[in-house]
Scaffold this active site. Structure first.
Site, short mmCIF file in Angstrom:
data_model
loop_
_atom_site.label_atom_id
_atom_site.label_comp_id
_atom_site.label_asym_id
_atom_site.label_seq_id
_atom_site.Cartn_x
_atom_site.Cartn_y
_atom_site.Cartn_z
N LEU A 503 -47.89 46.95 16.96
CA LEU A 503 -46.68 46.62 16.06
C LEU A 503 -46.32 45.28 16.06
O LEU A 503 -45.74 44.85 15.34
CB LEU A 503 -45.61 47.59 16.69
CG LEU A 503 -45.97 49.16 16.63
CD1 LEU A 503 -44.97 49.75 17.63
CD2 LEU A 503 -46.09 49.46 15.27
N GLY A 504 -46.37 44.56 17.27
CA GLY A 504 -46.19 43.12 17.21
C GLY A 504 -46.37 42.57 18.56
O GLY A 504 -46.79 43.24 19.56
N GLY A 506 -44.39 39.89 21.28
CA GLY A 506 -43.13 39.22 21.77
C GLY A 506 -43.59 38.46 22.81
O GLY A 506 -44.36 38.13 23.25
N SER A 510 -47.33 42.44 24.11
CA SER A 510 -47.55 43.12 22.86
C SER A 510 -47.09 44.51 22.96
O SER A 510 -47.00 45.18 24.08
CB SER A 510 -49.10 42.96 22.68
OG SER A 510 -49.57 41.73 22.51
N VAL A 511 -46.62 44.91 21.65
CA VAL A 511 -46.19 46.09 21.67
C VAL A 511 -46.91 47.12 20.79
O VAL A 511 -47.53 46.64 19.61
CB VAL A 511 -44.98 46.24 20.79
CG1 VAL A 511 -44.08 47.54 21.07
CG2 VAL A 511 -43.91 45.37 21.48
N ASP A 621 -33.25 36.18 23.74
CA ASP A 621 -34.41 35.84 22.75
C ASP A 621 -33.77 36.48 21.62
O ASP A 621 -34.60 37.31 21.16
CB ASP A 621 -35.72 36.27 23.05
CG ASP A 621 -36.91 35.59 22.40
OD1 ASP A 621 -36.77 34.75 21.49
OD2 ASP A 621 -37.90 36.26 22.49
#
Ligand SMILES: *[C@@H]1O[C@H](CO)[C@@H](O)[C@H](O)[C@H]1NC(C)=O
Ligand SMILES: *[C@@H]1O[C@H](CO)[C@@H](O)[C@H](O)[C@H]1NC(C)=O
Ligand SMILES: *[C@@H]1O[C@H](CO)[C@@H](O)[C@H](O)[C@H]1NC(C)=O
Ligand SMILES: *[C@@H]1O[C@H](CO)[C@@H](O)[C@H](O)[C@H]1NC(C)=O
Ligand SMILES: *[C@@H]1O[C@H](CO)[C@@H](O)[C@H](O)[C@H]1NC(C)=O
Ligand SMILES: *[C@@H]1O[C@H](CO)[C@@H](O)[C@H](O)[C@H]1NC(C)=O
Ligand SMILES: *[C@@H]1O[C@H](CO)[C@@H](O)[C@H](O)[C@H]1NC(C)=O
Ligand SMILES: *[C@@H]1O[C@H](CO)[C@@H](O)[C@H](O)[C@H]1NC(C)=O
Ligand SMILES: *[C@@H]1O[C@H](CO)[C@@H](O)[C@H](O)[C@H]1NC(C)=O
Ligand SMILES: *[C@@H]1O[C@H](CO)[C@@H](O)[C@H](O)[C@H]1NC(C)=O
Ligand SMILES: *[C@@H]1O[C@H](CO)[C@@H](O)[C@H](O)[C@H]1NC(C)=O
Ligand SMILES: *[C@@H]1O[C@H](CO)[C@@H](O)[C@H](O)[C@H]1NC(C)=O
Length: 797
Positions: A503-504, A506, A510-511, A621
């Site tokens: 999904l992304g 960060g 990772s997710v 963040d």
């Protein structure tokens, strides 16, 4: 006697009685005549900033003479002498001054690298390592005559003070060239240099010929490049770029005047230029700037016949019927070698006449670079044009564009989603034949398939039993203390289909999307760089898990098995805010009311973290990527509390933040303690983006003004606040709310944290409970000299 074999510890004694050729003494910054560097000896610059000696990159068994920042941990090599000619045995290789040159001799006593200046043949010549990372060969102690310097022969790193130059007399650009791979400092495919045809811009080249990125021309007034307005904010961190052009040369250089941090910029083996900072006490680098932003935008990154996809775990994947040219490089995530055909083409092979090559349809990719247009009236004709020329490797036909063909290697294809593939014509890639089971190997394949699937089934049953047993123990023992579930790694692996749908990514890892056996959707974050002990990790997780607020994402559970640390969250169907704000198509749903509610919700979530938790939690963040949206577009902050998991040392937290400097408050870099006001700053930067619907850095109104500067001007001078609004909203806005949100944003980004409001004050202002006064324009916004100033009203909120 072989002096090279004498360990340096014995040197002082040894020097007293014998001095023909000695080793450099410990801690010295100079290699003088009759001295040599060997083994693990090094020279260190006067203030101990840089160190030079032999080093071994990564997993390589080769050694090189290199230079690195002394305080930072490896790998942080900033310069390599013998890039292409390594040595094997450092104990019998020496670096010394010979005939006025600094020369490296390998184990066979052959000179393999030299400063190679026409010999001055002077015994007074010496090599000195300076505190700016320049290795200088000079005529003698205290001499100002520089015979040679490493700044003129850069490797992959651009250090402060180093010139990136173009010599007008020879028309030559000096380039900075990437390493071949992490383990091999030999010059790789990617380089940076001044554009020879337009010497006030910087370009990135692939294979020294193909440009894939350019900075835009230098603007002397704003001291930045037209396509990189964000350079201007670096002023805040005492990083400033300079351009000089005289009759001999044109060059760019930058200075970094910061007593708390060091900086380096380099082009890495994957073709991305990365600028990094390190707080001197933290020992680790933090990335603050990288170009091209997308890895897939690096020319030839995936090599030939390969697809680039940043959402997949492995960025590059070979096209069907192709395989990696080198599996070994592929495993090391070095993709530039690309892919090769599994079966040779038949075209041009007389012994297989009568059989034709086939075409593989590839709909979900962008077209490769360098197509040629040929005349053809139909797709059939287009296909036969390609088929008839053995060097044609692909074709595509489109009613309006006509027939495009490609010859040779197919480069720079990107995987696209179903939406983007719609309405796009199909790429047909030439292959020898389809390796499908409909050939004579059929029965064997079926047999194998049957036995394999039987095996898989058996394995599945076994795993099921194991998981069941694991789950039992987990649920009975561990989920006791808080509402946070403990999951087994295997469960999460299964739920996420082996972490296949990313999904992304960060700062902390990772997710991946997943589905639990009960059908509920989850987002699983694989944490990186967590060195905490088991007990401490569980404690922190249960603290974070106990935090409950409608504007904070809920932590459902975690997994901790050895070094495998994962967190499980609720899945948010509308993704993150950035996708809606910055995606050209995706802004439809975000009307003004929704945006205002998102801003307010995010403020409430942050205020809760800052004020209502037992220990104040600083998010660290805040950016649109970390604002997730549920099905009703209610905002939920993600990634909070992770700073705690990493540790209480905030300088280490910074190193894990992979954002752009744009959201980072100045105190991150200045070295003073971080307070919740750092979040306020990032929140303010984000507010501007919520209003404008564009990234602050990409949103320059007239090509030169940094958006927050312009916005601050409109707010404080009673200008046209409406002009700040995302024009996709067509002016559908509550003017008072718009004014309020812009004013708050201006307050949030004040240089001095004491001038910034607290998150609870911001909530009150956005709710309309408290009136807001005019803010002063922040210091760094004043660098635009054309900007007239607002009154320095130090009114309190
Ligand atoms: C350097 O070495 C030579 C012999 O190679 C010797 O004669 C000379 O004295 C040495 N000079 C110094 C400064 O040590
Ligand atoms: C070194 O090799 C090991 C094992 O082959 C691998 O796990 C590791 O990632 C490698 N490190 C680098 C920097 O390539
Ligand atoms: C160099 O010598 C040192 C001791 O003098 C030894 O420990 C080291 O292993 C040697 N290195 C190599 C690469 O031979
Ligand atoms: C030194 O420079 C000369 C020409 O200037 C060149 O021919 C020679 O190959 C160079 N030697 C090394 C070791 O780089
Ligand atoms: C350097 O000078 C010394 C004497 O001063 C001479 O013996 C030697 O040959 C010279 N070397 C070169 C490369 O010219
Ligand atoms: C170099 O300069 C330093 C200080 O300026 C002085 O102490 C030293 O004697 C000088 N060395 C030589 C060889 O001139
Ligand atoms: C450098 O380029 C300019 C313009 O392209 C040309 O006039 C000049 O002669 C070139 N100089 C050299 C040394 O090639
Ligand atoms: C780079 O360019 C050279 C010619 O300048 C060519 O021989 C080489 O194959 C190119 N490398 C790649 C990876 O295409
Ligand atoms: C350009 O080069 C010439 C000859 O090397 C030198 O005399 C002159 O000072 C240089 N100009 C500048 C601005 O450095
Ligand atoms: C930035 O530079 C100024 C002036 O050179 C200096 O006073 C200030 O301390 C520097 N800031 C940092 C963070 O080093
Ligand atoms: C031509 O085809 C034959 C049979 O498939 C194969 O053995 C041979 O290697 C091919 N030759 C070339 C140049 O591809
Ligand atoms: C095939 O295409 C190549 C590259 O475009 C071209 O040079 C060549 O002439 C073509 N051959 C034929 C037979 O058309």
């Amino acid at each position: 006697m072989d002096t090279n074999k004498i360990p340096w510890l014995m040197l002082p004694l040894f020097l007293l009685c014998f001095s023909l050729e000695s080793h450099v003494s410990f801690g010295a910054d100079t290699i003088s005549f009759n001295q040599s560097l060997s083994g693990d000896g090094t020279i260190v610059s006067a203030s101990e900033v840089f160190e030079l000696g032999f080093f071994r990159p990564g997993n390589s068994s080769n050694y090189y003479i290199g230079m690195w920042y002394k305080q930072a941990s490896q790998p942080n090599t900033v310069w390599v002498a013998n890039r292409e000619k390594p040595v094997r045995d450092i104990n019998s290789s020496v670096l010394k001054i010979v005939d006025g040159n600094l020369v490296l001799f390998d184990e066979s006593e052959l000179p393999i690298w030299s400063t190679n200046i026409s010999s001055t043949n002077s015994t007074s010549v010496e090599a000195v390592l300076l505190d700016d990372g320049n290795l200088v060969l000079r005529q003698g102690p205290n001499s100002s005559t520089i015979l040679w310097q490493s700044f003129d022969h850069p490797a992959d790193t651009w250090l402060p003070g180093m010139k990136l130059s173009f010599d007008k007399r020879t028309n030559q650009s000096r380039s900075i060239t990437s390493w071949k791979s992490q383990d091999d400092p030999a010059p790789g495919l990617f380089s940076i240099q001044i554009d020879p045809s337009q010497t006030d811009q910087i370009i990135f080249l692939w294979n020294r010929s193909q440009r894939y990125w350019f900075s835009g021309t230098w603007d002397e007034q704003t001291k930045s490049f037209t396509l990189l307005p964000e350079l201007r904010t670096l002023y805040l961190y005492n990083i400033s770029y300079r351009h000089v052009s005289n009759e001999n040369e044109s060059y760019f250089t930058y200075s970094f005047d910061n007593s708390f941090a060091i900086s380096r910029s380099s082009i890495d083996a994957s073709g991305q230029f990365k600028a990094m900072l390190m707080l001197t006490n933290s020992g680790e680098w933090s990335l603050f700037f990288s170009q091209p932003r997308q890895q897939c935008d690096v020319y030839g990154y995936c090599g030939a016949f390969s697809n680039c996809n940043e959402k997949s775990r492995q960025f590059c994947n070979c096209l069907t019927e192709f395989q990696p040219a080198s599996q070994k490089e592929w495993d090391q995530q070095l993709y530039t070698g690309g892919c090769v055909r599994q079966a040779k083409l038949k075209c041009g092979n007389d012994s297989v006449n009568g059989r034709e090559d086939q075409f593989l349809e590839s709909r979900m990719t962008t077209f490769p670079t360098n197509p040629r247009t040929v005349t053809a009236d139909s797709i059939k004709e287009c296909k036969s044009t390609c088929l008839n020329n053995c060097s044609c490797t692909a074709y595509a036909y489109d009613e309006s564009i006509g027939c495009s063909i490609w010859t040779g290697d197919l480069l720079n294809m990107k995987q696209v989603g179903e939406d983007d593939a719609k309405g796009k014509s199909t790429l047909h890639i030439r292959i020898a034949e389809f390796s499908n089971p409909k050939n004579k190997k059929g029965p064997i394949i079926v047999a194998v398939a049957v036995s394999v699937s039987a095996g898989v089934a058996l394995l599945g049953v076994m795993m099921f039993i194991i998981i069941r047993r694991q789950r039992k123990t987990i649920s009975s023992t561990k989920a006791a203390q808080s509402s946070v579930m403990a999951y087994g790694y295997k469960d999460l692996q299964k739920a996420t289909k082996n972490f296949s749908e990313r999904l992304g990514r960060g700062g902390f890892g990772s997710v991946f999307k997943g589905t639990l056996p009960d059908g509920s959707l989850i987002a699983v974050k694989k944490l990186e760089g967590i060195n905490q002990g088991e007990k401490q990790f569980r404690t922190e997780v249960s603290i974070v898990g106990a935090i409950n607020h409608v504007n904070l994402i809920r932590l459902r559970g975690f997994c901790s098995e050895g070094s495998r640390k994962l967190l499980v969250y609720d899945y948010m169907p509308n993704g993150s805010l950035d996708k809606h704000l910055f995606n050209a198509k995706g802004s439809g749903k975000l009307d003004w009311k929704t945006r205002y509610q998102i801003a307010l919700g995010a403020a409430r979530g942050l205020a809760y973290l800052h004020d209502k938790c037992r220990d104040s939690i600083i998010h660290c963040d805040i950016k649109p990527e970390n604002i997730l949206l549920d099905v009703d577009f209610c905002p939920k902050l993600a990634d909070f509390g992770l700073a705690k998991l990493i540790g209480r040392d905030f300088s280490r937290v910074l190193t894990t933040i992979r954002g752009t400097l744009g959201y980072l408050a100045p105190e991150w870099i200045s070295g003073v303690a971080i307070t919740p006001k750092a979040d306020v700053y990032s929140y303010g930067m984000m507010l501007f983006e919520i209003v404008s619907g564009k990234r602050n850095f990409q949103n320059s109104n007239d090509g030169s003004t940094f958006f927050p500067t312009w916005a601050a001007q409109q707010v404080t001078e009673g200008g046209n606040v409406l002009s700040l609004l995302d024009n996709r909203l067509n002016g559908n806005v509550d003017l008072e709310e718009l004014y309020r949100i812009c004013t708050v944003a201006c307050w949030c980004i004040q240089d001095e944290e004491i001038h910034r409001p607290s998150m609870s004050q911001i909530v009150q202002i956005l709710e309309g409970v408290v009136e807001v006064t005019l803010p002063p324009i922040p210091r760094f916004l004043l660098i635009d000299t054309t900007l007239s100033l607002c009154s320095e009203s130090q009114s309190t909120l």
